[in-house]
Design a protein around this motif. Structure first.
Motif, PDB file in Angstrom:
ATOM      1  N   UNK B   9      10.394  39.835  44.607  1.00  0.00           N
ATOM      2  CA  UNK B   9      10.443  38.425  44.221  1.00  0.00           C
ATOM      3  C   UNK B   9      11.431  38.194  43.086  1.00  0.00           C
ATOM      4  N   UNK B  10      11.448  39.131  42.151  1.00  0.00           N
ATOM      5  CA  UNK B  10      12.338  38.985  41.002  1.00  0.00           C
ATOM      6  C   UNK B  10      13.802  39.137  41.424  1.00  0.00           C
ATOM      7  N   UNK B  11      14.075  40.186  42.194  1.00  0.00           N
ATOM      8  CA  UNK B  11      15.466  40.476  42.562  1.00  0.00           C
ATOM      9  C   UNK B  11      16.038  39.463  43.536  1.00  0.00           C
ATOM     10  N   UNK B  12      15.242  39.120  44.556  1.00  0.00           N
ATOM     11  CA  UNK B  12      15.791  38.283  45.620  1.00  0.00           C
ATOM     12  C   UNK B  12      15.664  36.784  45.347  1.00  0.00           C
ATOM     13  N   UNK B  13      14.608  36.410  44.608  1.00  0.00           N
ATOM     14  CA  UNK B  13      14.351  34.975  44.459  1.00  0.00           C
ATOM     15  C   UNK B  13      14.189  34.540  43.010  1.00  0.00           C
ATOM     16  N   UNK B  14      14.410  35.444  42.069  1.00  0.00           N
ATOM     17  CA  UNK B  14      14.325  35.106  40.645  1.00  0.00           C
ATOM     18  C   UNK B  14      12.972  34.500  40.268  1.00  0.00           C
ATOM     19  N   UNK B  15      11.916  34.956  40.955  1.00  0.00           N
ATOM     20  CA  UNK B  15      10.572  34.451  40.655  1.00  0.00           C
ATOM     21  C   UNK B  15       9.781  35.531  39.928  1.00  0.00           C
ATOM     22  N   UNK B  16       9.305  35.197  38.738  1.00  0.00           N
ATOM     23  CA  UNK B  16       8.497  36.136  37.959  1.00  0.00           C
ATOM     24  C   UNK B  16       7.145  35.472  37.670  1.00  0.00           C
ATOM     25  N   UNK B  17       6.103  35.992  38.284  1.00  0.00           N
ATOM     26  CA  UNK B  17       4.772  35.393  38.122  1.00  0.00           C
ATOM     27  C   UNK B  17       4.211  35.625  36.726  1.00  0.00           C
ATOM     28  N   UNK B  18       3.560  34.579  36.188  1.00  0.00           N
ATOM     29  CA  UNK B  18       2.792  34.740  34.954  1.00  0.00           C
ATOM     30  C   UNK B  18       1.424  35.320  35.269  1.00  0.00           C
ATOM     31  N   UNK B  19       0.772  34.721  36.284  1.00  0.00           N
ATOM     32  CA  UNK B  19      -0.579  35.120  36.644  1.00  0.00           C
ATOM     33  C   UNK B  19      -0.548  35.957  37.925  1.00  0.00           C
ATOM     34  N   UNK B  20      -0.504  37.278  37.733  1.00  0.00           N
ATOM     35  CA  UNK B  20      -0.353  38.181  38.881  1.00  0.00           C
ATOM     36  C   UNK B  20      -1.535  38.080  39.843  1.00  0.00           C
ATOM     37  N   UNK B  21      -2.707  37.703  39.323  1.00  0.00           N
ATOM     38  CA  UNK B  21      -3.866  37.636  40.210  1.00  0.00           C
ATOM     39  C   UNK B  21      -3.713  36.510  41.249  1.00  0.00           C
ATOM     40  N   UNK B  22      -2.963  35.459  40.893  1.00  0.00           N
ATOM     41  CA  UNK B  22      -2.666  34.398  41.872  1.00  0.00           C
ATOM     42  C   UNK B  22      -1.791  34.949  42.996  1.00  0.00           C
ATOM     43  N   UNK B  23      -0.821  35.751  42.613  1.00  0.00           N
ATOM     44  CA  UNK B  23       0.065  36.372  43.602  1.00  0.00           C
ATOM     45  C   UNK B  23      -0.734  37.305  44.513  1.00  0.00           C
ATOM     46  N   UNK B  24      -1.638  38.086  43.914  1.00  0.00           N
ATOM     47  CA  UNK B  24      -2.484  38.987  44.707  1.00  0.00           C
ATOM     48  C   UNK B  24      -3.349  38.205  45.690  1.00  0.00           C
ATOM     49  N   UNK B 141      13.421  25.762  44.414  1.00  0.00           N
ATOM     50  CA  UNK B 141      14.499  26.737  44.281  1.00  0.00           C
ATOM     51  C   UNK B 141      14.376  27.847  45.324  1.00  0.00           C
ATOM     52  N   UNK B 142      13.139  28.268  45.573  1.00  0.00           N
ATOM     53  CA  UNK B 142      12.881  29.293  46.593  1.00  0.00           C
ATOM     54  C   UNK B 142      13.251  28.772  47.992  1.00  0.00           C
ATOM     55  N   UNK B 143      12.794  27.559  48.314  1.00  0.00           N
ATOM     56  CA  UNK B 143      13.106  26.975  49.632  1.00  0.00           C
ATOM     57  C   UNK B 143      14.612  26.752  49.787  1.00  0.00           C
ATOM     58  N   UNK B 144      15.272  26.467  48.662  1.00  0.00           N
ATOM     59  CA  UNK B 144      16.724  26.255  48.705  1.00  0.00           C
ATOM     60  C   UNK B 144      17.452  27.552  49.050  1.00  0.00           C
ATOM     61  N   UNK B 145      16.766  28.688  48.899  1.00  0.00           N
ATOM     62  CA  UNK B 145      17.365  29.961  49.300  1.00  0.00           C
ATOM     63  C   UNK B 145      16.946  30.350  50.718  1.00  0.00           C
ATOM     64  N   UNK B 146      15.699  30.052  51.073  1.00  0.00           N
ATOM     65  CA  UNK B 146      15.133  30.610  52.305  1.00  0.00           C
ATOM     66  C   UNK B 146      15.209  29.643  53.496  1.00  0.00           C
ATOM     67  N   UNK B 147      15.031  28.334  53.237  1.00  0.00           N
ATOM     68  CA  UNK B 147      14.953  27.390  54.358  1.00  0.00           C
ATOM     69  C   UNK B 147      16.139  26.415  54.430  1.00  0.00           C
ATOM     70  N   UNK B 148      16.450  25.765  53.318  1.00  0.00           N
ATOM     71  CA  UNK B 148      17.396  24.640  53.368  1.00  0.00           C
ATOM     72  C   UNK B 148      18.771  25.001  53.938  1.00  0.00           C
ATOM     73  N   UNK B 149      19.320  26.183  53.593  1.00  0.00           N
ATOM     74  CA  UNK B 149      20.640  26.504  54.176  1.00  0.00           C
ATOM     75  C   UNK B 149      20.595  26.554  55.708  1.00  0.00           C
ATOM     76  N   UNK B 150      19.453  26.979  56.275  1.00  0.00           N
ATOM     77  CA  UNK B 150      19.333  27.038  57.738  1.00  0.00           C
ATOM     78  C   UNK B 150      19.288  25.630  58.323  1.00  0.00           C
ATOM     79  N   UNK B 151      18.645  24.724  57.627  1.00  0.00           N
ATOM     80  CA  UNK B 151      18.584  23.340  58.098  1.00  0.00           C
ATOM     81  C   UNK B 151      19.992  22.762  58.137  1.00  0.00           C
ATOM     82  N   UNK B 152      20.694  22.958  57.019  1.00  0.00           N
ATOM     83  CA  UNK B 152      22.061  22.458  56.877  1.00  0.00           C
ATOM     84  C   UNK B 152      22.983  23.049  57.947  1.00  0.00           C
TER      85      UNK B 152
END
Lengths: 230, 230
Positions: B9-24, B141-152
């Motif tokens: 998540x950090x490398x590919x999408x620049x997402x760093x969770x504060x609350x890891x238990x939510x991610x789990x 920001x995540x969707x702008x990497x994963x979904x929106x370019x495909x729509x465009x």
């Protein structure tokens, strides 16, 4: 019509539009546009597309936060009941939006102003316009006046009415005295918050906060139910 | 599994969770919870409920802004194609989320890790967790990497591919030279914006901006198409 609508929104919902043309678009049905092609105006359908999604998110967030122990299945049913056509049409009527929609003559004569599907679309396009003009939090403030108190009061699912359930649970063992006490209120009129405590025979059993006294009481009842169930 | 997911998540999408238990929680299927009742953990279904609505709003807002002249009917069709089960399942696989979901043994043995409905739910519950932990803009920001370019790029509706359509329109009258030029880029890596101009035989015919070079080019093509149609 426009001045009365602007006054209605300001007085009842503390909403003051920056871009009045967005508000006009939200209240313009496609039948009106078709009959006034020379005006080069837009109908409310694209705003409805956006408003539908804004409503979905805010209702979901509200349910997610208000009912921390309710399953996804029940939340989904409750959300569907809240955002379905006749619910939204009745909210639109309650806000007197039906008075302000611009219709074509044919649509007017065939009773369009009272049609549930048209009023539902109108409610959503209004939300879309508020979202674009004022942002998500202002839409939420509007829903906190028009929809959320009804949810809390159990209008869409009786089992979600915490006060009723708490009473049922507590009185199983015989008569008790349940008392809700407002302990604090804070914030300006349009963003006021209330804190409530609930007592059972003078023992504090729950605390809650909300954007109205009723919502704070429901939150306190929900808190008490969770503590009792542990 | 957790460390690899966090690194992914950090490398590919620049997402760093504060609350890891939510991610789990987002990566915990109900079948896993059922087999580990002693752990007192929650499954991802409530997060999926929330994430579904977050996705709906962000896709709607993106379509509304990207296609200012497209009708509500077409937008609704396009939105449905983007958020449908097999689309979301393929996004989840592309992000390698299937590697990290915690399943019960029965679910694992029956091929749950590859099932579209399970991957679709996982994608939505991940979005719900990001929303709660990081807010709406980080999900966008995540969707702008994963979904929106495909729509465009027209992956969900060929007629939405502006570059292809611009080429068709311009070459009706014979061969022309269409040239996209990147004129500016700004912002940090995780929030970079690009500005592009499109030229037809050295004449500037459109300008656009976007969160990738491709998206900026599509926006420029869309702008040119609108100017040509006037």
């Amino acid at each position: 019509m426009e001045h009365r609508l602007i006054a209605n929104l300001k007085e009842n919902y503390q909403i003051i539009f920056n871009n009045i043309s967005l508000l006009e678009q939200a209240f313009t049905h496609s039948s009106y546009v078709n009959e006034h092609r020379n005006l080069h105006i837009s109908d409310n359908e694209r705003l409805e597309f956006l408003g539908d999604a804004v409503l979905e998110l805010l209702v979901s967030r509200f349910l997610f936060q208000t009912y921390p122990n309710v399953s996804e299945g029940k939340l989904t049913k409750l959300r569907a009941a809240i955002v379905r056509e006749d619910s939204l049409a009745s909210f639109a009527k309650e806000c007197e939006f039906d008075q302000f929609i611009r219709l074509g003559k044919g649509e007017e004569n065939s009773g369009g102003r009272k049609r549930a599907s048209l009023l539902c679309d109108l409610f959503e396009s209004f939300l879309g316009a508020v979202y674009l003009d004022q942002g998500l939090e202002v839409v939420e403030g509007f829903l906190a006046q028009v929809i959320f108190p009804k949810v809390i009061a159990g209008a869409f699912s009786h089992e979600m009415d915490h006060k009723t359930r708490l009473q049922e649970v507590l009185q199983k063992a015989g008569d008790v005295n349940i008392d809700y006490r407002l302990v604090k209120e804070e914030g300006p009129a349009h963003d006021r918050h209330f804190w409530t405590e609930v007592y059972c025979d003078e023992v504090l059993i729950g605390q809650g906060t909300g954007r109205s006294k009723k919502m704070a009481e429901q939150a306190a009842a929900s808190d008490a139910l969770q503590r009792l169930e542990k």
